[in-house]
Design a protein around this motif. Structure first.
Motif, PDB file in Angstrom:
ATOM      1  N   LYS A  33       4.818  48.013  -3.210  1.00 46.50           N
ATOM      2  CA  LYS A  33       4.814  46.559  -3.361  1.00 46.50           C
ATOM      3  C   LYS A  33       3.794  46.106  -4.401  1.00 46.50           C
ATOM      4  CE  LYS A  33       4.845  42.338  -0.569  1.00 46.50           C
ATOM      5  NZ  LYS A  33       4.717  41.779   0.794  1.00 46.50           N
ATOM      6  N   ASP A  34       2.629  46.733  -4.445  1.00 46.39           N
ATOM      7  CA  ASP A  34       1.622  46.383  -5.439  1.00 46.39           C
ATOM      8  C   ASP A  34       2.141  46.646  -6.849  1.00 46.39           C
ATOM      9  OD1 ASP A  34      -1.309  45.832  -6.210  1.00 46.39           O
ATOM     10  OD2 ASP A  34      -0.964  47.819  -7.063  1.00 46.39           O
ATOM     11  N   TRP A  35       2.792  47.785  -7.047  1.00 45.56           N
ATOM     12  CA  TRP A  35       3.334  48.121  -8.375  1.00 45.56           C
ATOM     13  C   TRP A  35       4.421  47.129  -8.785  1.00 45.56           C
ATOM     14  CZ3 TRP A  35       8.140  49.862 -10.149  1.00 45.56           C
ATOM     15  CH2 TRP A  35       8.156  50.381 -11.456  1.00 45.56           C
ATOM     16  N   GLN A  36       5.300  46.782  -7.849  1.00 46.29           N
ATOM     17  CA  GLN A  36       6.380  45.856  -8.181  1.00 46.29           C
ATOM     18  C   GLN A  36       5.856  44.453  -8.485  1.00 46.29           C
ATOM     19  OE1 GLN A  36       9.246  46.071  -4.980  1.00 46.29           O
ATOM     20  NE2 GLN A  36      10.122  47.980  -5.734  1.00 46.29           N
ATOM     21  N   LEU A  37       4.801  44.033  -7.793  1.00 46.48           N
ATOM     22  CA  LEU A  37       4.213  42.731  -8.104  1.00 46.48           C
ATOM     23  C   LEU A  37       3.620  42.714  -9.515  1.00 46.48           C
ATOM     24  CD1 LEU A  37       2.462  41.638  -4.784  1.00 46.48           C
ATOM     25  CD2 LEU A  37       4.176  40.345  -6.041  1.00 46.48           C
ATOM     26  N   LYS A  38       2.987  43.791  -9.920  1.00 43.84           N
ATOM     27  CA  LYS A  38       2.427  43.860 -11.265  1.00 43.84           C
ATOM     28  C   LYS A  38       3.534  43.826 -12.312  1.00 43.84           C
ATOM     29  CE  LYS A  38      -1.738  46.339  -9.847  1.00 43.84           C
ATOM     30  NZ  LYS A  38      -2.471  47.626  -9.844  1.00 43.84           N
ATOM     31  N   ILE A  39       4.651  44.517 -12.060  1.00 47.10           N
ATOM     32  CA  ILE A  39       5.777  44.481 -12.985  1.00 47.10           C
ATOM     33  C   ILE A  39       6.362  43.075 -13.057  1.00 47.10           C
ATOM     34  CG2 ILE A  39       8.081  45.384 -13.443  1.00 47.10           C
ATOM     35  CD1 ILE A  39       5.853  47.345 -13.999  1.00 47.10           C
ATOM     36  N   ALA A  40       6.450  42.380 -11.905  1.00 48.04           N
ATOM     37  CA  ALA A  40       6.980  41.019 -11.886  1.00 48.04           C
ATOM     38  C   ALA A  40       6.108  40.080 -12.710  1.00 48.04           C
ATOM     39  CB  ALA A  40       7.095  40.531 -10.444  1.00 48.04           C
ATOM     40  N   HIS A  41       4.797  40.204 -12.577  1.00 42.88           N
ATOM     41  CA  HIS A  41       3.904  39.373 -13.376  1.00 42.88           C
ATOM     42  C   HIS A  41       4.008  39.722 -14.866  1.00 42.88           C
ATOM     43  CE1 HIS A  41       1.613  36.919 -10.549  1.00 42.88           C
ATOM     44  NE2 HIS A  41       1.661  37.929  -9.700  1.00 42.88           N
ATOM     45  N   SER A  42       4.205  40.996 -15.161  1.00 41.64           N
ATOM     46  CA  SER A  42       4.363  41.398 -16.556  1.00 41.64           C
ATOM     47  C   SER A  42       5.626  40.791 -17.165  1.00 41.64           C
ATOM     48  CB  SER A  42       4.406  42.924 -16.653  1.00 41.64           C
ATOM     49  OG  SER A  42       4.629  43.346 -17.973  1.00 41.64           O
ATOM     50  N   LEU A  43       6.718  40.728 -16.396  1.00 42.51           N
ATOM     51  CA  LEU A  43       7.939  40.103 -16.889  1.00 42.51           C
ATOM     52  C   LEU A  43       7.738  38.619 -17.132  1.00 42.51           C
ATOM     53  CD1 LEU A  43      10.631  41.826 -14.625  1.00 42.51           C
ATOM     54  CD2 LEU A  43      10.144  42.303 -17.023  1.00 42.51           C
TER      55      LEU A  43
ATOM     56  N   ASP B 258      14.764  43.020 -24.273  1.00 38.27           N
ATOM     57  CA  ASP B 258      13.858  43.196 -25.413  1.00 38.27           C
ATOM     58  C   ASP B 258      13.675  44.664 -25.787  1.00 38.27           C
ATOM     59  OD1 ASP B 258      13.514  40.485 -25.424  1.00 38.27           O
ATOM     60  OD2 ASP B 258      11.665  40.537 -24.254  1.00 38.27           O
ATOM     61  N   GLY B 259      14.256  45.572 -25.028  1.00 34.71           N
ATOM     62  CA  GLY B 259      14.108  46.988 -25.307  1.00 34.71           C
ATOM     63  C   GLY B 259      13.040  47.682 -24.479  1.00 34.71           C
ATOM     64  N   LEU B 260      12.381  46.972 -23.574  1.00 36.81           N
ATOM     65  CA  LEU B 260      11.354  47.581 -22.728  1.00 36.81           C
ATOM     66  C   LEU B 260      12.014  48.390 -21.620  1.00 36.81           C
ATOM     67  CD1 LEU B 260       8.407  47.864 -21.670  1.00 36.81           C
ATOM     68  CD2 LEU B 260       8.819  45.766 -20.356  1.00 36.81           C
ATOM     69  N   LYS B 261      11.571  49.630 -21.436  1.00 33.87           N
ATOM     70  CA  LYS B 261      12.058  50.491 -20.368  1.00 33.87           C
ATOM     71  C   LYS B 261      10.866  51.025 -19.571  1.00 33.87           C
ATOM     72  CE  LYS B 261      14.422  53.396 -22.847  1.00 33.87           C
ATOM     73  NZ  LYS B 261      15.298  54.562 -23.114  1.00 33.87           N
ATOM     74  N   ILE B 262      10.980  51.004 -18.247  1.00 35.97           N
ATOM     75  CA  ILE B 262       9.908  51.451 -17.360  1.00 35.97           C
ATOM     76  C   ILE B 262      10.459  52.557 -16.469  1.00 35.97           C
ATOM     77  CG2 ILE B 262       8.315  50.789 -15.528  1.00 35.97           C
ATOM     78  CD1 ILE B 262       8.266  47.998 -16.655  1.00 35.97           C
ATOM     79  N   THR B 263       9.787  53.691 -16.476  1.00 37.32           N
ATOM     80  CA  THR B 263      10.207  54.826 -15.669  1.00 37.32           C
ATOM     81  C   THR B 263      10.013  54.525 -14.185  1.00 37.32           C
ATOM     82  OG1 THR B 263       9.543  56.291 -17.458  1.00 37.32           O
ATOM     83  CG2 THR B 263       9.925  57.307 -15.312  1.00 37.32           C
ATOM     84  N   ARG B 264      10.916  55.025 -13.366  1.00 43.33           N
ATOM     85  CA  ARG B 264      10.858  54.744 -11.922  1.00 43.33           C
ATOM     86  C   ARG B 264       9.860  55.660 -11.239  1.00 43.33           C
ATOM     87  NH1 ARG B 264      13.469  56.821  -7.272  1.00 43.33           N
ATOM     88  NH2 ARG B 264      14.645  58.281  -8.581  1.00 43.33           N
TER      89      ARG B 264
END
Length: 420
Positions: free
Chosen positions: A268-278, A215-221
């Motif tokens: 792990k907390d950050w990755q879980l939030k990104i997973a829920h956002s996806l 969709d064009g979404l990019k997230i900085t590492r």
């Protein structure tokens, strides 16, 4: 069909309970090493040839001694307890699980052909298991552990109705300064596989941008480890200057372990939030089937491990299962060298971050174009069903899904409803 789930809780034992559990961990570690030593001695005694002996050493052992398998070592454990009070002081099922844990590692080694069980150093044995309970050990805001007693627990989510407690694993973190319990719950409920349905997206991960979606979404590492590396280096330098085994050395080791624990929890907390956002954005999510262990061995290994792509993929799969979304992997070969619009191949190297197709004129960011290729391959491999898919009307399963939505901090999301 039995559904089994693990819930992780923080517990707060008293000083006496902490000393008891630490002594149990040390006893379990010694028992594990003792059983492994018997296993290796039996194998070494049968390494020499039939007609000659080696010129270095031999393990003298009677050929009538059977292989120290799981049942054989459990019987031997009963004899050891008669003469060794420290083994008898530990709960019987806990010590039996230590033997089982060793032989599970042994069976895994035989299946894979690598990863022979290793001896556990001091402090490396960090958990023990109570494998069964007749009734739930949760009593209000406490958990009742056999031979340990009532321990305060942070019950941030209740055990769902219809589930029974199958086992409790006590875990020590940060060198015995933080304690957790992993409660295994199970219920006889059938959970059907989620079909491919609704809106689909592809996800491409990388070191420049952590992920890019179709969709064009990019997230900085974020650099969780690298940002705290200087602080970690300072703590490790201070620890190396202490006398090994002293109280000051132990305090320094605790500080190092706490910082590692903080890095792991934050990531792990950050990755879980990104997973829920996806999962909020789509109903079908496709990723690449890359073996990230190979990336971790390269010259960018530190950054690959810091990004923890493998853990992120596992968390996305878990969150998709909880929220009724479809998750699948596709072939990763050539995803960054193919036009998502016409399918033409191109040979630009990784330094070129913008994809422009000479055949059809398609132009877009390289990572986004790769994510679109992943999405197209997923749709081709897993044709989506028409209409809206809803989870079964099972009260136990719906309660689990609702609890997980609230735990994620997203009370407005609806399981199984396609995103607009």
């Amino acid at each position: 069909m039995t559904l089994t789930i693990n819930y992780n809780y923080r517990i707060y034992p008293s000083l006496a309970q902490q000393e008891l559990m630490l002594s149990w961990l040390e006893t379990c570690r010694r028992l594990y090493n003792r059983c492994l030593r018997d296993l290796k001695d039996w194998m070494n005694s049968r390494k020499c040839l039939v007609d000659r002996c080696s010129i270095y050493q031999e393990y003298i052992m009677s050929p009538d001694i059977p292989f120290p398998g799981y049942m054989e070592q459990k019987r031997q454990l009963t004899q050891w307890k008669k003469t060794e009070p420290e083994l008898k002081a530990v709960h019987s099922q806990v010590t039996q699980d230590v033997v089982k844990r060793l032989h599970n590692s042994w069976e895994t080694f035989k299946h894979r052909g690598q990863g022979f069980p290793r001896f556990k150093k001091y402090g490396r044995y960090q958990s023990f298991l109570f494998p069964q309970f007749q009734k739930s050990p949760i009593v209000g805001n406490q958990i009742k552990l056999p031979m340990i007693g009532l321990v305060n627990i942070n019950l941030h989510r209740e055990i769902p109705t219809g589930f029974r407690v199958k086992g409790v694993r006590v875990v020590s973190r940060c060198r015995g300064t933080k304690w957790f319990v992993v409660i295994t719950i199970s219920a006889d409920v059938s959970v059907p596989d989620t079909p491919a349905y609704g809106r689909a997206i592809g996800v491409d991960v990388g070191l420049n941008d952590f992920l890019a979606t179709s969709d064009g979404l990019k997230i900085t590492r974020p650099k969780f480890f690298v940002d705290l590396q200087s602080e970690l280096k300072l703590l490790q330098r201070r620890a190396s200057r202490k006398c090994k085994g002293s109280k000051n050395w132990e305090k320094a080791q605790v500080k190092v372990a706490r910082l590692h624990h903080k890095i792991d929890n934050t990531r792990k907390d950050w990755q879980l939030k990104i997973a829920h956002s996806l999962c909020d954005q789509a109903d079908s999510i496709f990723v690449e089937d890359i073996d990230y262990r190979v990336m971790a061995k390269g010259f960018l290994g530190k950054h690959s491990l810091d990004a923890s792509f493998g853990q992120f993929r596992a968390l996305v799969k878990w969150v998709c299962w909880k929220r009724g979304k479809f998750f699948a992997t596709v072939d990763h070969r050539g995803t960054s060298k193919q036009c998502p619009d016409c399918g033409a191949e191109w040979d630009n190297n990784l330094s070129i971050r913008w994809h422009t197709c000479k055949e059809c004129g398609y132009s877009r960011n390289r990572d986004v174009a790769s994510a679109e290729v992943i999405r197209n391959r997923g749709i081709e491999k897993y044709p989506r069903t028409i209409g809206e898919w809803k989870p079964p009307a099972d009260s136990v399963l719906l309660e689990i899904l609702n609890l997980d939505k609230c735990y994620a901090g997203m009370p407005n999301c609806e399981v199984g409803k396609p995103a607009p």
